[in-house]
Design a protein around this motif. Sequence first.
Motif, PDB file in Angstrom:
ATOM      1  N   MET A  41       0.801  -1.231   0.000  1.00 27.85           N
ATOM      2  CA  MET A  41       0.000   0.000   0.000  1.00 27.85           C
ATOM      3  C   MET A  41       0.831   1.278   0.000  1.00 27.85           C
ATOM      4  O   MET A  41       0.526   2.211  -0.750  1.00 27.85           O
ATOM      5  N   PRO A  42       1.881   1.405   0.817  1.00 24.10           N
ATOM      6  CA  PRO A  42       2.641   2.665   0.787  1.00 24.10           C
ATOM      7  C   PRO A  42       3.237   2.966  -0.583  1.00 24.10           C
ATOM      8  O   PRO A  42       3.201   4.114  -1.049  1.00 24.10           O
ATOM      9  N   ALA A  43       3.767   1.950  -1.254  1.00 25.20           N
ATOM     10  CA  ALA A  43       4.366   2.177  -2.571  1.00 25.20           C
ATOM     11  C   ALA A  43       3.308   2.487  -3.614  1.00 25.20           C
ATOM     12  O   ALA A  43       3.487   3.375  -4.465  1.00 25.20           O
ATOM     13  N   THR A  44       2.190   1.760  -3.573  1.00 27.76           N
ATOM     14  CA  THR A  44       1.114   2.033  -4.526  1.00 27.76           C
ATOM     15  C   THR A  44       0.572   3.437  -4.329  1.00 27.76           C
ATOM     16  O   THR A  44       0.335   4.170  -5.295  1.00 27.76           O
ATOM     17  N   PHE A  45       0.385   3.833  -3.078  1.00 27.67           N
ATOM     18  CA  PHE A  45      -0.089   5.182  -2.780  1.00 27.67           C
ATOM     19  C   PHE A  45       0.836   6.224  -3.397  1.00 27.67           C
ATOM     20  O   PHE A  45       0.369   7.161  -4.068  1.00 27.67           O
ATOM     21  N   GLU A  46       2.146   6.098  -3.202  1.00 29.89           N
ATOM     22  CA  GLU A  46       3.071   7.118  -3.696  1.00 29.89           C
ATOM     23  C   GLU A  46       3.117   7.140  -5.221  1.00 29.89           C
ATOM     24  O   GLU A  46       3.196   8.220  -5.829  1.00 29.89           O
ATOM     25  N   ALA A  47       3.081   5.984  -5.863  1.00 26.87           N
ATOM     26  CA  ALA A  47       3.104   5.950  -7.323  1.00 26.87           C
ATOM     27  C   ALA A  47       1.846   6.590  -7.901  1.00 26.87           C
ATOM     28  O   ALA A  47       1.915   7.428  -8.814  1.00 26.87           O
ATOM     29  N   VAL A  48       0.695   6.212  -7.369  1.00 21.57           N
ATOM     30  CA  VAL A  48      -0.560   6.771  -7.883  1.00 21.57           C
ATOM     31  C   VAL A  48      -0.645   8.257  -7.572  1.00 21.57           C
ATOM     32  O   VAL A  48      -1.082   9.056  -8.402  1.00 21.57           O
ATOM     33  N   GLY A  89     -10.372  -2.608  -9.352  1.00 21.67           N
ATOM     34  CA  GLY A  89      -9.338  -3.496  -8.829  1.00 21.67           C
ATOM     35  C   GLY A  89      -8.593  -2.876  -7.676  1.00 21.67           C
ATOM     36  O   GLY A  89      -7.420  -3.177  -7.440  1.00 21.67           O
ATOM     37  N   GLY A  90      -9.275  -2.018  -6.934  1.00 18.08           N
ATOM     38  CA  GLY A  90      -8.625  -1.189  -5.922  1.00 18.08           C
ATOM     39  C   GLY A  90      -8.195  -1.899  -4.664  1.00 18.08           C
ATOM     40  O   GLY A  90      -7.433  -1.334  -3.874  1.00 18.08           O
ATOM     41  N   GLY A  91      -8.684  -3.124  -4.430  1.00 18.95           N
ATOM     42  CA  GLY A  91      -8.249  -3.878  -3.255  1.00 18.95           C
ATOM     43  C   GLY A  91      -8.465  -3.125  -1.965  1.00 18.95           C
ATOM     44  O   GLY A  91      -9.586  -2.758  -1.601  1.00 18.95           O
ATOM     45  N   THR A  92      -7.381  -2.840  -1.256  1.00 18.82           N
ATOM     46  CA  THR A  92      -7.463  -2.168   0.039  1.00 18.82           C
ATOM     47  C   THR A  92      -7.534  -0.646  -0.076  1.00 18.82           C
ATOM     48  O   THR A  92      -7.553   0.049   0.932  1.00 18.82           O
ATOM     49  N   GLY A  93      -7.552  -0.118  -1.309  1.00 21.44           N
ATOM     50  CA  GLY A  93      -7.888   1.296  -1.488  1.00 21.44           C
ATOM     51  C   GLY A  93      -6.750   2.283  -1.535  1.00 21.44           C
ATOM     52  O   GLY A  93      -6.966   3.472  -1.290  1.00 21.44           O
ATOM     53  N   ALA A  94      -5.544   1.857  -1.887  1.00 17.98           N
ATOM     54  CA  ALA A  94      -4.419   2.802  -1.922  1.00 17.98           C
ATOM     55  C   ALA A  94      -4.694   3.971  -2.854  1.00 17.98           C
ATOM     56  O   ALA A  94      -4.363   5.126  -2.545  1.00 17.98           O
ATOM     57  N   VAL A 144      -6.859   7.311 -15.142  1.00 15.66           N
ATOM     58  CA  VAL A 144      -5.454   7.250 -14.749  1.00 15.66           C
ATOM     59  C   VAL A 144      -5.103   5.788 -14.503  1.00 15.66           C
ATOM     60  O   VAL A 144      -5.733   5.122 -13.689  1.00 15.66           O
ATOM     61  N   ILE A 145      -4.105   5.315 -15.242  1.00  9.62           N
ATOM     62  CA  ILE A 145      -3.682   3.915 -15.172  1.00  9.62           C
ATOM     63  C   ILE A 145      -2.220   3.876 -14.750  1.00  9.62           C
ATOM     64  O   ILE A 145      -1.376   4.572 -15.321  1.00  9.62           O
ATOM     65  N   VAL A 146      -1.920   3.056 -13.743  1.00 10.22           N
ATOM     66  CA  VAL A 146      -0.561   2.927 -13.225  1.00 10.22           C
ATOM     67  C   VAL A 146      -0.176   1.452 -13.251  1.00 10.22           C
ATOM     68  O   VAL A 146      -0.965   0.589 -12.857  1.00 10.22           O
TER      69      VAL A 146
END
Length: 328
Positions: A63-70, A93-98, A187-189
């Motif tokens: 989650m921390p890495a996904t949050f920062e990239a997005v 496909g957000g899973g835990t919501g990052a 927005v696609i990451v």
Amino acid sequence: MPSAEASADALRRALSALLDGLPPRQAAGAVERLIANYRGATPTDAPILRDRADVAAYAAYRMPATFEAVRSALEAFAEAVPGWTPGSHVDVGGGTGAATWAVTATWDGVRPVTVLDWAEPALALGRELAAANPALAGTQWQRARIGAALTLGSTDLVTVSYVLNELADTDRAALVDAAAGAAQSVVIVEAGTPAGYARVIEARDRLVSAGFRIAAPCPHSAACPIAPGTDWCHFSARVSRSSLHRQVKGGSLPYEDEKFSYVAATRLPATPSPARVVRRPQIRKGQVLLDLCEPDGRLSRTTVTKRHGDLYRSARDTAWGDPWPPAD
């Protein structure tokens, strides 16, 4: 714009509270199993994330890495569409919501948010984490199979982060088409690997064909100037690690760098950057070398020297992924 660091701190606190009762060794073991079992295929009868322990470990791991990239991708997008704020958001496909946390770090206010994912334990944990973020009050966490059968209602913003790699070719195309048909902006990451970049370019081409204009990172909506197979466009986001995060990931540094590729496309009026720095700037004695993607759809290298005065000082402060030249 909200404070991204404050949002990141709130997310880290929520994760720490959530994982307080989970031994780091157990979390690390779950992470190792998830990586070993990952096959890149669309889940069928059972999600990859089986239970709360799996999801908690995954949240600490990713989650921390996904949050920062997005968040980095959204920040670049927001700069291209100043004054616009999404009135609604669907995270596929957000899973835990990052990505939902990243949206709240980019734009103020509360908006209708829907998170779609196949893994019910991930949705449940995302809902629990979101209780620490007032901007996510009322978020709908819905189980849905991500693929060709997915239908999306009208929304301002669709985010799709680290999802395309899990889908078959036909499902990837169908998902991008569904997002294009439902949203003003998409927005696609993906991971900052050659394969991740290839998936982003595939999605970018479909969005442009659907009438979208590219807001970021590209300063144009023409074809990517990188010859297939020769290189790939990606960027880097610095991620602070908590002590628990370091234990789960088996690292010792207080930070890591998340490499990612992305595209932000919109039907709104947009002003992309004049050019984009697509490699880490090379700072040498009295000069800075900048590799740029130009608005005419070509790649170039610009050398900025001390003779350029203020521009040189700006170049020394410029980072990989920044627009060039900087705004006044």
